[in-house]
Structures are given as C-alpha cells and as structure tokens.
Design an enzyme around this catalytic site. Structure first.
Site, PDB file in Angstrom:
ATOM      1  N   GLY A 102       0.818  -1.219   0.000  1.00 55.56           N
ATOM      2  CA  GLY A 102       0.000   0.000   0.000  1.00 55.56           C
ATOM      3  C   GLY A 102       0.842   1.256   0.000  1.00 55.56           C
ATOM      4  O   GLY A 102       2.066   1.212   0.088  1.00 55.56           O
ATOM      5  N   ARG A 105       3.935   5.822   2.070  1.00 51.61           N
ATOM      6  CA  ARG A 105       4.438   7.194   2.261  1.00 51.61           C
ATOM      7  C   ARG A 105       3.949   8.116   1.155  1.00 51.61           C
ATOM      8  O   ARG A 105       4.517   9.195   0.959  1.00 51.61           O
ATOM      9  CB  ARG A 105       5.957   7.211   2.316  1.00 51.61           C
ATOM     10  CG  ARG A 105       6.627   6.523   1.135  1.00 51.61           C
ATOM     11  CD  ARG A 105       8.096   6.722   1.204  1.00 51.61           C
ATOM     12  NE  ARG A 105       8.792   5.865   0.267  1.00 51.61           N
ATOM     13  CZ  ARG A 105      10.076   5.943   0.015  1.00 51.61           C
ATOM     14  NH1 ARG A 105      10.802   6.851   0.632  1.00 51.61           N
ATOM     15  NH2 ARG A 105      10.658   5.130  -0.829  1.00 51.61           N
ATOM     16  N   ASP A 136       8.769   5.004   7.985  1.00 51.76           N
ATOM     17  CA  ASP A 136       8.478   6.252   8.684  1.00 51.76           C
ATOM     18  C   ASP A 136       7.600   7.204   7.872  1.00 51.76           C
ATOM     19  O   ASP A 136       7.341   8.326   8.296  1.00 51.76           O
ATOM     20  CB  ASP A 136       9.796   6.958   9.065  1.00 51.76           C
ATOM     21  CG  ASP A 136      10.703   7.179   7.858  1.00 51.76           C
ATOM     22  OD1 ASP A 136      10.237   6.958   6.714  1.00 51.76           O
ATOM     23  OD2 ASP A 136      11.861   7.572   8.057  1.00 51.76           O
ATOM     24  N   ARG A 187       4.052  14.019  -7.299  1.00 51.37           N
ATOM     25  CA  ARG A 187       3.988  13.200  -8.513  1.00 51.37           C
ATOM     26  C   ARG A 187       2.647  13.402  -9.212  1.00 51.37           C
ATOM     27  O   ARG A 187       1.628  13.667  -8.574  1.00 51.37           O
ATOM     28  CB  ARG A 187       4.149  11.718  -8.165  1.00 51.37           C
ATOM     29  CG  ARG A 187       5.435  11.439  -7.421  1.00 51.37           C
ATOM     30  CD  ARG A 187       5.829   9.993  -7.504  1.00 51.37           C
ATOM     31  NE  ARG A 187       4.931   9.068  -6.834  1.00 51.37           N
ATOM     32  CZ  ARG A 187       5.231   7.775  -6.654  1.00 51.37           C
ATOM     33  NH1 ARG A 187       6.366   7.275  -7.123  1.00 51.37           N
ATOM     34  NH2 ARG A 187       4.398   6.989  -6.015  1.00 51.37           N
ATOM     35  N   ARG A 194      -1.468   0.142  -9.716  1.00 51.05           N
ATOM     36  CA  ARG A 194      -0.382  -0.803 -10.021  1.00 51.05           C
ATOM     37  C   ARG A 194      -0.940  -2.211 -10.223  1.00 51.05           C
ATOM     38  O   ARG A 194      -2.071  -2.495  -9.809  1.00 51.05           O
ATOM     39  CB  ARG A 194       0.583  -0.829  -8.814  1.00 51.05           C
ATOM     40  CG  ARG A 194       1.183   0.528  -8.522  1.00 51.05           C
ATOM     41  CD  ARG A 194       1.201   0.801  -7.010  1.00 51.05           C
ATOM     42  NE  ARG A 194       1.515   2.223  -6.752  1.00 51.05           N
ATOM     43  CZ  ARG A 194       2.752   2.688  -6.674  1.00 51.05           C
ATOM     44  NH1 ARG A 194       3.770   1.866  -6.754  1.00 51.05           N
ATOM     45  NH2 ARG A 194       2.968   3.976  -6.481  1.00 51.05           N
ATOM     46  N   ASP A 267       4.331  -4.384  -7.438  1.00 55.00           N
ATOM     47  CA  ASP A 267       3.719  -3.163  -6.907  1.00 55.00           C
ATOM     48  C   ASP A 267       4.358  -1.914  -7.515  1.00 55.00           C
ATOM     49  O   ASP A 267       3.898  -0.800  -7.246  1.00 55.00           O
ATOM     50  CB  ASP A 267       3.831  -3.123  -5.370  1.00 55.00           C
ATOM     51  CG  ASP A 267       5.263  -3.281  -4.888  1.00 55.00           C
ATOM     52  OD1 ASP A 267       5.880  -4.317  -5.194  1.00 55.00           O
ATOM     53  OD2 ASP A 267       5.769  -2.368  -4.217  1.00 55.00           O
ATOM     54  N   ASP A 277       7.682   4.730  -9.738  1.00 56.64           N
ATOM     55  CA  ASP A 277       8.492   4.439  -8.543  1.00 56.64           C
ATOM     56  C   ASP A 277       9.981   4.376  -8.847  1.00 56.64           C
ATOM     57  O   ASP A 277      10.585   3.312  -8.931  1.00 56.64           O
ATOM     58  CB  ASP A 277       8.030   3.144  -7.855  1.00 56.64           C
ATOM     59  CG  ASP A 277       6.833   3.403  -6.954  1.00 56.64           C
ATOM     60  OD1 ASP A 277       6.224   4.484  -7.079  1.00 56.64           O
ATOM     61  OD2 ASP A 277       6.494   2.533  -6.130  1.00 56.64           O
TER      62      ASP A 277
HETATM   63  P1  AMP Z   1       9.261   0.584  -2.831  1.00 55.31           P
HETATM   64  O1  AMP Z   1      10.309  -0.485  -2.745  1.00 55.31           O
HETATM   65  O2  AMP Z   1       9.814   1.966  -2.683  1.00 55.31           O
HETATM   66  O3  AMP Z   1       8.409   0.439  -4.029  1.00 55.31           O
HETATM   67  O4  AMP Z   1       8.309   0.401  -1.565  1.00 55.31           O
HETATM   68  C1  AMP Z   1       7.681  -0.804  -1.254  1.00 55.31           C
HETATM   69  C2  AMP Z   1       6.636  -0.570  -0.206  1.00 55.31           C
HETATM   70  O5  AMP Z   1       7.209  -0.036   0.973  1.00 55.31           O
HETATM   71  C3  AMP Z   1       5.518   0.381  -0.596  1.00 55.31           C
HETATM   72  O6  AMP Z   1       4.334  -0.073   0.013  1.00 55.31           O
HETATM   73  C4  AMP Z   1       5.975   1.690   0.000  1.00 55.31           C
HETATM   74  O7  AMP Z   1       4.906   2.562   0.264  1.00 55.31           O
HETATM   75  C5  AMP Z   1       6.606   1.224   1.295  1.00 55.31           C
HETATM   76  N1  AMP Z   1       7.636   2.124   1.790  1.00 55.31           N
HETATM   77  C6  AMP Z   1       8.879   2.344   1.268  1.00 55.31           C
HETATM   78  N2  AMP Z   1       9.550   3.235   2.007  1.00 55.31           N
HETATM   79  C7  AMP Z   1       8.724   3.613   3.020  1.00 55.31           C
HETATM   80  C8  AMP Z   1       8.840   4.509   4.123  1.00 55.31           C
HETATM   81  N3  AMP Z   1       9.947   5.211   4.354  1.00 55.31           N
HETATM   82  N4  AMP Z   1       7.769   4.614   4.936  1.00 55.31           N
HETATM   83  C9  AMP Z   1       6.657   3.912   4.734  1.00 55.31           C
HETATM   84  N5  AMP Z   1       6.488   3.054   3.741  1.00 55.31           N
HETATM   85  C10 AMP Z   1       7.507   2.892   2.881  1.00 55.31           C
HETATM   86 MG    MG Z   2       6.868   1.173  -4.782  1.00 52.15          MG
END
Ligand code: AMP
Ligand code: MG
Length: 499
Positions: A102, A105, A136, A187, A194, A267, A277
């Site tokens: 989900g 952030r 975070d 963005r 997705r 995702d 992303d």
């Molecule tokens: P990503 O690898 O950046 O596509 O992120 C994978 C998942 O982790 C997604 O659900 C993002 O929203 C969540 N996510 C990544 N970084 C953070 C963060 N600093 N705080 C909260 N959720 C995160």
């Molecule tokens: Mg992502």
C-alpha cells in the site's frame, strides 16, 4: 505563516487558484483506501519547481513559488477541494509474495481537472499512513531529487512515465543508513494504479472489488476493451492484453535507452504502462548487459538484461490476479501472448531508429545484435557511442566512434555493414539520429553532484539538470563539462532500496 504548521488543514485562502478536483479513485469506496491527512514538516522550502509541467496543468505562473504552494506541496496545507487518501495494494517483491503493502508514504490529494485531462496529484514522503508498516512515511532529499529529475528525463525521451511537479525539502531529520533530511516529491499521473492493486483483491478472494477495479480502469483508460471481439469478447482478457502490449512497448523503450529500473516488483508496475516508482534506477554508463543498478539486489533479479523477462513474469502475476474475472485460464494465457511478439518488434524498431534506419529490411536484427555485441565486448559508454555515431553519420567521419572500441577490427567489420545499409540522404538520417540519441542522460554521477550541492542548500544544480534533461537532444554547449564520460568515482556510487 509559521515555520511549523502544527496540523495539515484545508487551505481556504482567496488568493489560491481555484483547483478543480475530482475524486474518482476515492469514490471506489473504503475497501480501496483510507482517508487521512498528510503529516506536516517544519520549515519547508522549494528545491525545484517544474514550470513546464505546471504550465501543462494550467497552473498560473508564479504559483509554484508561492509560499502557500510550498506548504501545500509538502503536506502542511491541504488544498481546498482535495480529499487526501492512501490506497491499498499488495505485490510480489523480488519474486516472492509480500502480502499487503500500500501507499506507505504517498498520499493522493485527488484528481485535478487540467487542460491535459484529469491528473492525479500525489505527495510522496508526506507522512505515515496505515500502510507504512515498519517505515516512517518519509522520503529523503537525495531520492526525491533523483525521482523528480528522472521522471522528467524519461518524459522528454518520450518514455511513458509518471511526472514530477516539484520537490520540497525540510530540515526534519530522517534516519536511513545515516541521518538525512526529509523531502516530498509531488507526482502527477492519470492514475497510480499498479498490478499490485489487482493482486491485493484477488489474493483475498474479494472478487467484487477486483471486478470493480478492473471496470474502473477499463472505463477510464481502456474503453476499447469493452467493444473488442478479440479473446472471445472478454473485456478483462482484453485489458490484460492491452496492458501486456503497453508494458512490452515500455520495456522496449527502457532497453533501447539503457534504462535500468532497479526494483521491478509487481507493486512498482503501472497498469497504464508507465514507468513508476523511481528508486535505485540507473541509465547505463558502460554497456554491460548484466549490470545491476540496485545495491540491494544481490542476485541480480532486476539486472538490465533481465528486465524484459521480469516484465513478462509480472504480467503473468497480473494475469493470475485477473483469473477470477477472466474465468478461463486459456484466455488469460492467450492475452499474455502478445508480449512475446510486441516486445521484440518494439525493441527492433527502437534500435533501428537509434541507427537511423527508418524502414525495416532483412538483416536488421543481425546489424543490431552486432553492434550490441561490440558495445558489450568493449564495455563501451552507451550514451556517448550513440551520440558520436549520430554525428559521424552527418560528417562521414567514424574515427571518434571507432576510438571507443578496444577491438577495432571487430568494430570495422560491423561498420562496413552499417555504412552499406545507411540510406543515401545522410543529412536527414543524422538529423533523425540526433533527435533519437540524447546528448543529455541523467547519469548517476550527474544526479549525485546536484544532490551534494542541494544538501548544502544550493539548488541551482538541480534546476540546471532539469533544464538539460528536459531538452536532451539539444547541445547546451555551455554545459559541455557535464557531457563527458563519467568520472572514476561514478562506479563507486551505491544506490540501494533505501530511500
Ligand atoms: P518501494 O520499494 O519503494 O516500491 O516500496 C515498497 C513498499 O514499501 C511500498 O508499500 C511503499 O509505500 C513502502 N515504503 C517504502 N519506504 C517507506 C517509508 N519510508 N515509509 C513507509 N512506507 C515505505
Ligand atoms: Mg513502490
């Protein structure tokens, strides 16, 4: 206005332009999202604003630089008429089912009605959501600048992508490997849906929501799927086929541009076939087909030369997710088949264009494979090769290209074939190549230099790079010092999932 806005609150000032919002995704209902407010950040400043995109969205000049806008784009003020939500999705990460993920952030402010159609506006890094898991809810300055610049670089190269309107930053500390500072990227995309959104409802046997989501996507973005008589007239199989084709075309563009996404989890795959992303992405410097740009990707699942297969694997996951509404496995498999023809055809067309060959001829594939073999054998700089080749065709002087190859004989053999194949109107061919092979590519070290200055509070480098990558086929002779080979330290840069 105080430096720290204690709580995000709707913005009702009369001076703000009337933004015309709609909330189609939110209207899908509570199974798809959570309503929430962004979490404010202290003392935000505008790192860079994308005037070109602002103008495409019909936003008035000066709007980006208004103090109130900076607070809005940081999540400290919620524009009137916006209805912030975080959406829920699941996904496969590094080949393994990860369950619920989900928007951890990212906060969707809603869809803005603009001269460019409805564009969703999302703040990435604007605080905790119910989907933040261990995170975070924040994004750091370095990765926000990288996403901002790369979205616009891809767009200018004609590669489908989410866009980026601005980056704002705050001195608020954010802990990664070291303590960094917070930033927010705004963005922009017609939709941020997705593959993982579909996987989410399918994995939970929520077939009504799965169908509702598919209908939503078809009605808004793929209406022809309802009229098609392909695939036994099944609109959901047609959707899968359309997404397969768009994804095939997208990945063909990535490969031709030398772009490595770095985290092709399901995702991170857009249902619209856009690049989405930006994390540990990289444009290739040397042409190393097995290059792994993501330092966290120990096994090289997302290496440059694996991207085409991974995209198909991801589409297969989407197909599996859609099975409950497609019904027939055979039909879903038939829908995925298109990837296997569209990808190679698109890649060949893109590579042919890079070579300045407008019409297909027998032997083209060998010519393309031949040059890629030479580039790989010599680990030749990919952007510089193509730009020099474009110039060489104009001047009929191939020495500067030849100089790039350690194996001169091998290159000469290829060059003989290529020169025979080149159309006679060299000036026209060269002009086409110079509009296809960019001079300005967002190499890792260029982004890094801009980030280092930005950390010191000097944002001019970000704006300069934005201007260069937004006009990547122009010469910009005043920045020649940035156009050369990457410095030695570029290969020591380690970009990971940490962002
Ligand atoms: P990503 O690898 O950046 O596509 O992120 C994978 C998942 O982790 C997604 O659900 C993002 O929203 C969540 N996510 C990544 N970084 C953070 C963060 N600093 N705080 C909260 N959720 C995160
Ligand atoms: Mg992502």
């Amino acid at each position: 206005m105080s430096d720290l806005v204690a709580e995000a609150r709707p913005d009702t000032a009369d001076t703000a332009p009337a933004l015309d919002w709609e909330h189609a995704f939110a209207a899908l209902g509570p199974a798809f999202h959570t309503e929430l407010q962004p979490s404010p950040l202290p003392a935000p400043v505008l790192v860079s604003g994308n005037a070109r995109l602002a103008s495409e969205l019909g936003l008035p000049e000066g709007w980006l630089h208004d103090e109130r806008t900076v607070h809005q784009l940081t999540g400290n003020l919620v524009p009137e008429g916006s209805r912030p939500i975080a959406t829920v999705y699941s996904g496969h990460q590094f080949g393994v089912w990860a369950g619920q993920l989900g928007d951890g952030r990212a906060i969707l402010l809603g869809g803005l009605r603009t001269p460019a159609g409805v564009q969703e506006i999302q703040l990435k890094g604007s605080g905790l959501t119910p989907y933040s898991r261990m995170g975070d809810g924040r994004a750091v300055l370095r990765s926000s600048i990288r996403e901002y610049l790369c979205s616009e670089a891809m767009h200018a190269l004609g590669i489908p992508t989410t866009r980026a309107l601005a980056v704002t930053s705050s001195p608020a500390p954010v802990r990664r490997e070291t303590v960094e500072t917070a930033a927010v990227v705004t963005r922009v995309a017609p939709s941020f849906i997705r593959f993982g959104h579909f996987e989410h409802f399918s994995a939970r046997d929520q077939v009504a929501e799965l169908r509702q989501l598919a209908d939503f996507v078809i009605d808004r973005f793929y209406p022809a799927c309802r009229e098609s008589d392909r695939l036994e007239g099944d609109p959901y199989a047609n959707l899968l086929e359309q997404v397969s084709e768009r994804t095939a075309a997208l990945v063909a563009q990535w490969q031709a541009a030398g772009f490595c996404h770095g985290v092709m989890n399901t995702d991170n795959m857009s249902i619209l076939g856009q690049t989405i992303d930006y994390g540990p992405f990289q444009f290739l410097d040397a042409f190393v087909p097995g290059h792994i740009c993501n330092h966290s990707d120990e096994r090289g699942r997302y290496a440059y030369n694996r991207q085409p297969n991974v995209a198909y694997w991801n589409l297969f996951c989407l197909g599996q997710a859609l099975l409950p509404i497609i019904g027939e496995q055979e039909r879903a498999l038939a829908a995925l088949e298109s990837y296997k023809t569209v990808f190679p055809a698109q890649l060949e067309a893109r590579m042919r264009a890079k070579l300045g060959l407008t019409e297909a001829q027998p032997g083209d594939r060998e010519l393309i494979e031949g040059v890629l073999q030479q580039l790989a054998a010599g680990a030749v700089d990919y952007p510089i090769f193509w730009r020099r080749l474009s110039r060489a065709v104009a001047d009929d002087d191939f020495e500067p290209v030849r100089d790039l190859f350690p194996d001169r004989q091998g290159f000469d053999t290829w060059l003989r074939q290529y020169r025979q194949r080149l159309p006679s109107d060299r000036a026209a061919v060269a002009a086409g190549m110079l509009r296809t092979n960019p001079k300005w590519v967002l190499r890792n070290h260029l982004a890094e230099l801009a980030i280092r200055s930005a950390r010191e509070g000097d944002f001019a480098g970000v704006d300069t790079l934005l201007r260069l990558v937004q006009a990547p086929f122009e010469e910009h002779p005043e920045h020649e010092d940035l156009a050369g080979f990457p410095p030695d330290w570029a290969s020591t840069l380690e970009i990971s999932c940490s962002s």
